[in-house]
Design a protein around this motif. Structure first.
Motif, mmCIF file in Angstrom:
data_model
loop_
_atom_site.group_PDB
_atom_site.id
_atom_site.type_symbol
_atom_site.label_atom_id
_atom_site.label_comp_id
_atom_site.label_asym_id
_atom_site.label_seq_id
_atom_site.Cartn_x
_atom_site.Cartn_y
_atom_site.Cartn_z
ATOM 1 N N GLY A 168 -5.203 -6.507 5.546
ATOM 2 C CA GLY A 168 -5.481 -5.724 6.725
ATOM 3 C C GLY A 168 -5.149 -4.260 6.539
ATOM 4 N N PRO A 169 -5.454 -3.442 7.539
ATOM 5 C CA PRO A 169 -5.235 -2.000 7.419
ATOM 6 C C PRO A 169 -3.770 -1.623 7.266
ATOM 7 N N GLU A 170 -2.841 -2.420 7.824
ATOM 8 C CA GLU A 170 -1.430 -2.077 7.678
ATOM 9 C C GLU A 170 -1.006 -2.134 6.219
ATOM 10 N N LEU A 171 -1.352 -3.238 5.536
ATOM 11 C CA LEU A 171 -0.968 -3.365 4.130
ATOM 12 C C LEU A 171 -1.697 -2.347 3.271
ATOM 13 N N LEU A 172 -3.006 -2.185 3.472
ATOM 14 C CA LEU A 172 -3.760 -1.208 2.682
ATOM 15 C C LEU A 172 -3.284 0.218 2.943
ATOM 16 N N GLY A 173 -2.750 0.446 4.137
ATOM 17 C CA GLY A 173 -2.208 1.763 4.428
ATOM 18 C C GLY A 173 -0.908 2.040 3.706
ATOM 19 N N GLN A 174 -0.270 1.001 3.202
ATOM 20 C CA GLN A 174 1.013 1.168 2.529
ATOM 21 C C GLN A 174 0.910 1.106 1.011
ATOM 22 N N VAL A 175 0.012 0.251 0.493
ATOM 23 C CA VAL A 175 -0.134 0.160 -0.960
ATOM 24 C C VAL A 175 -1.557 -0.265 -1.278
ATOM 25 N N ALA A 176 -2.155 0.366 -2.295
ATOM 26 C CA ALA A 176 -3.538 0.039 -2.645
ATOM 27 C C ALA A 176 -3.851 0.557 -4.040
ATOM 28 N N GLY A 181 -3.254 -0.892 -15.588
ATOM 29 C CA GLY A 181 -4.690 -0.698 -15.713
ATOM 30 C C GLY A 181 -5.325 -0.010 -14.527
ATOM 31 N N SER A 182 -4.534 0.220 -13.477
ATOM 32 C CA SER A 182 -5.049 0.902 -12.294
ATOM 33 C C SER A 182 -4.108 2.024 -11.881
ATOM 34 N N LEU A 183 -4.645 2.964 -11.132
ATOM 35 C CA LEU A 183 -3.850 3.985 -10.462
ATOM 36 C C LEU A 183 -3.680 3.510 -9.021
ATOM 37 N N TRP A 184 -2.425 3.430 -8.573
ATOM 38 C CA TRP A 184 -2.087 2.893 -7.261
ATOM 39 C C TRP A 184 -1.549 3.995 -6.364
ATOM 40 N N ARG A 185 -1.692 3.785 -5.049
ATOM 41 C CA ARG A 185 -1.083 4.668 -4.061
ATOM 42 C C ARG A 185 -0.087 3.882 -3.221
ATOM 43 N N LEU A 186 1.096 4.463 -3.076
ATOM 44 C CA LEU A 186 2.131 3.907 -2.200
ATOM 45 C C LEU A 186 2.417 4.931 -1.111
ATOM 46 N N THR A 187 2.621 4.445 0.109
ATOM 47 C CA THR A 187 3.046 5.319 1.205
ATOM 48 C C THR A 187 4.546 5.126 1.384
ATOM 49 N N PRO A 188 5.392 5.922 0.711
ATOM 50 C CA PRO A 188 6.823 5.641 0.678
ATOM 51 C C PRO A 188 7.571 6.010 1.945
ATOM 52 N N SER A 189 6.891 6.676 2.891
ATOM 53 C CA SER A 189 7.540 6.978 4.160
ATOM 54 C C SER A 189 7.591 5.750 5.061
ATOM 55 N N ARG A 190 6.996 4.634 4.626
ATOM 56 C CA ARG A 190 7.096 3.361 5.331
ATOM 57 C C ARG A 190 8.057 2.449 4.562
ATOM 58 N N ALA A 191 8.695 1.545 5.267
ATOM 59 C CA ALA A 191 9.745 0.729 4.666
ATOM 60 C C ALA A 191 9.197 -0.121 3.522
ATOM 61 N N HIS A 192 9.932 -0.137 2.403
ATOM 62 C CA HIS A 192 9.519 -0.900 1.230
ATOM 63 C C HIS A 192 10.732 -1.120 0.330
ATOM 64 N N HIS A 201 -8.119 -0.280 -2.126
ATOM 65 C CA HIS A 201 -8.449 -1.698 -2.101
ATOM 66 C C HIS A 201 -7.358 -2.496 -2.804
ATOM 67 N N LEU A 202 -7.350 -3.786 -2.536
ATOM 68 C CA LEU A 202 -6.526 -4.739 -3.265
ATOM 69 C C LEU A 202 -7.429 -5.855 -3.752
ATOM 70 N N ARG A 203 -7.101 -6.409 -4.909
ATOM 71 C CA ARG A 203 -7.881 -7.505 -5.470
ATOM 72 C C ARG A 203 -7.222 -8.838 -5.128
ATOM 73 N N ALA A 204 -8.012 -9.895 -5.245
ATOM 74 C CA ALA A 204 -7.463 -11.236 -5.070
ATOM 75 C C ALA A 204 -6.306 -11.429 -6.040
ATOM 76 N N GLY A 205 -5.188 -11.910 -5.540
ATOM 77 C CA GLY A 205 -4.009 -12.131 -6.373
ATOM 78 C C GLY A 205 -3.031 -10.981 -6.403
ATOM 79 N N ASP A 206 -3.432 -9.803 -5.879
ATOM 80 C CA ASP A 206 -2.507 -8.658 -5.875
ATOM 81 C C ASP A 206 -1.335 -8.874 -4.923
ATOM 82 N N ALA A 207 -1.588 -9.529 -3.787
ATOM 83 C CA ALA A 207 -0.581 -9.603 -2.724
ATOM 84 C C ALA A 207 -0.460 -11.024 -2.200
#
Length: 291
Positions: free
Chosen positions: A19-27, A165-176, A207-213
């Motif tokens: 969902g948008p919450e998870l994708l908004g935090q890591v992708a 193998g990928s470049l990822w984005r994390l939103t670190p201002s959210r709890a993690h 985006h996230l792929r099957a198995g990422d989360a």
């Protein structure tokens, strides 16, 4: 006693449609050329320093960082406390020409760039970043160079493996939080960048792929009772720090409410009449979660 774990009784569930919450935090943002990643990995592994253990209150120990771009006037890679400004290459980045070319080629507005190593059996506790910085659009990019399936990010009630193998984005201002349960070392190239048009273009297709989360199970009353009983047993044997770590690690096994692991520890100490310790953990929760 320090490496004791407490497994969740319910199975995790793979997240097929995040969902948008998870994708908004890591992708994932982009795939990287395999040969390029191998060459950057070789440079990072050949670095003459592991870096420095900093932000000790945020971790169990075992998290090392070395700066590739920072605000040091003498190119010191051991200046690792991030802050706003225009960074300069450090002496370490000067030894890593492939990585230097990769960073330049992204064309981003950098704030800070580091190598971050998390050793086996090590944790970054639930926290927020950037709280001490001014309000400005900034983002954190991760390029995993060395990883393993037990090295995971936990956020938004999910556990995410940031695969190489990928470049990822994390939103670190959210709890993690981050865990490396079994090893080997988790080694990431981490770049903090400001919002601009090149970043917006790079981040246009998260985006996230099957198995990422996987979705973590909710902590039931029975689960909570078992956790608290185990922690109380350790306290009775004099292993107070081990008891606290059992509860801290619940964050990586269950979908807790924000700060829930710190609340469990405060309750543990309240139940044993240790009000000063309970207050200390309530304050730790406010500090680490910037509340």
């Amino acid at each position: 006693m320090g490496t004791m774990t407490f497994a969740a009784t319910a199975a995790t569930e793979e997240i097929s449609r995040p969902g948008p919450e998870l994708l908004g935090q890591v992708a994932r943002l982009a795939d990287l050329d395999e040969t390029l990643v191998e060459r950057m990995r070789a440079e990072a592994l050949a670095a003459p320093t592991r870096g420095k253990v900093a932000y000790g209150e945020y971790q169990s120990g075992g998290w090392w960082t070395a700066s590739l771009m920072n605000h040091s006037t003498d190119g010191d890679p051991h200046d690792v406390v991030i802050g706003d400004g225009r960074p300069r290459p450090t002496a370490l980045l000067d030894r890593m020409p492939v990585t230097q070319d990769f960073l330049a080629g992204l064309g981003l507005d950098y704030m800070y760039v580091r190598l971050a190593r998390l050793e086996p059996h090590s944790y970054l506790w639930e926290h927020r970043d950037y709280a001490e910085l001014n309000e400005r659009g900034r983002h954190r990019l991760h390029i995993p160079l060395v990883t393993n399936p037990s090295a995971v990010l936990v956020t938004a009630g999910a556990r995410v493996h940031m695969a190489a193998g990928s470049l990822w984005r994390l939103t670190p201002s959210r709890a993690h939080g981050v865990r490396n349960a079994t090893g080997p070392d988790r080694l990431h190239l981490i770049a903090d960048v400001y919002t601009d048009d090149p970043y917006r273009e790079l981040a246009a297709r998260p985006h996230l792929r099957a198995g990422d989360a996987v979705r973590l199970p909710v902590l039931t009353a029975a689960d909570r009772g078992r956790l608290m009983e185990r922690a109380a047993q350790l306290v009775s044997l004099g292993f107070i720090s081990s008891a606290e770590q059992v509860l801290l690690r619940a964050y990586y096994a269950y979908a807790l409410p924000e700060g829930g692991a710190y609340d469990l520890i405060a309750d543990l100490h309240t139940n044993r009449g240790a009000d000063t310790e309970a207050a200390r953990w309530a304050q730790a929760k406010r500090h680490l979660l910037a509340r």
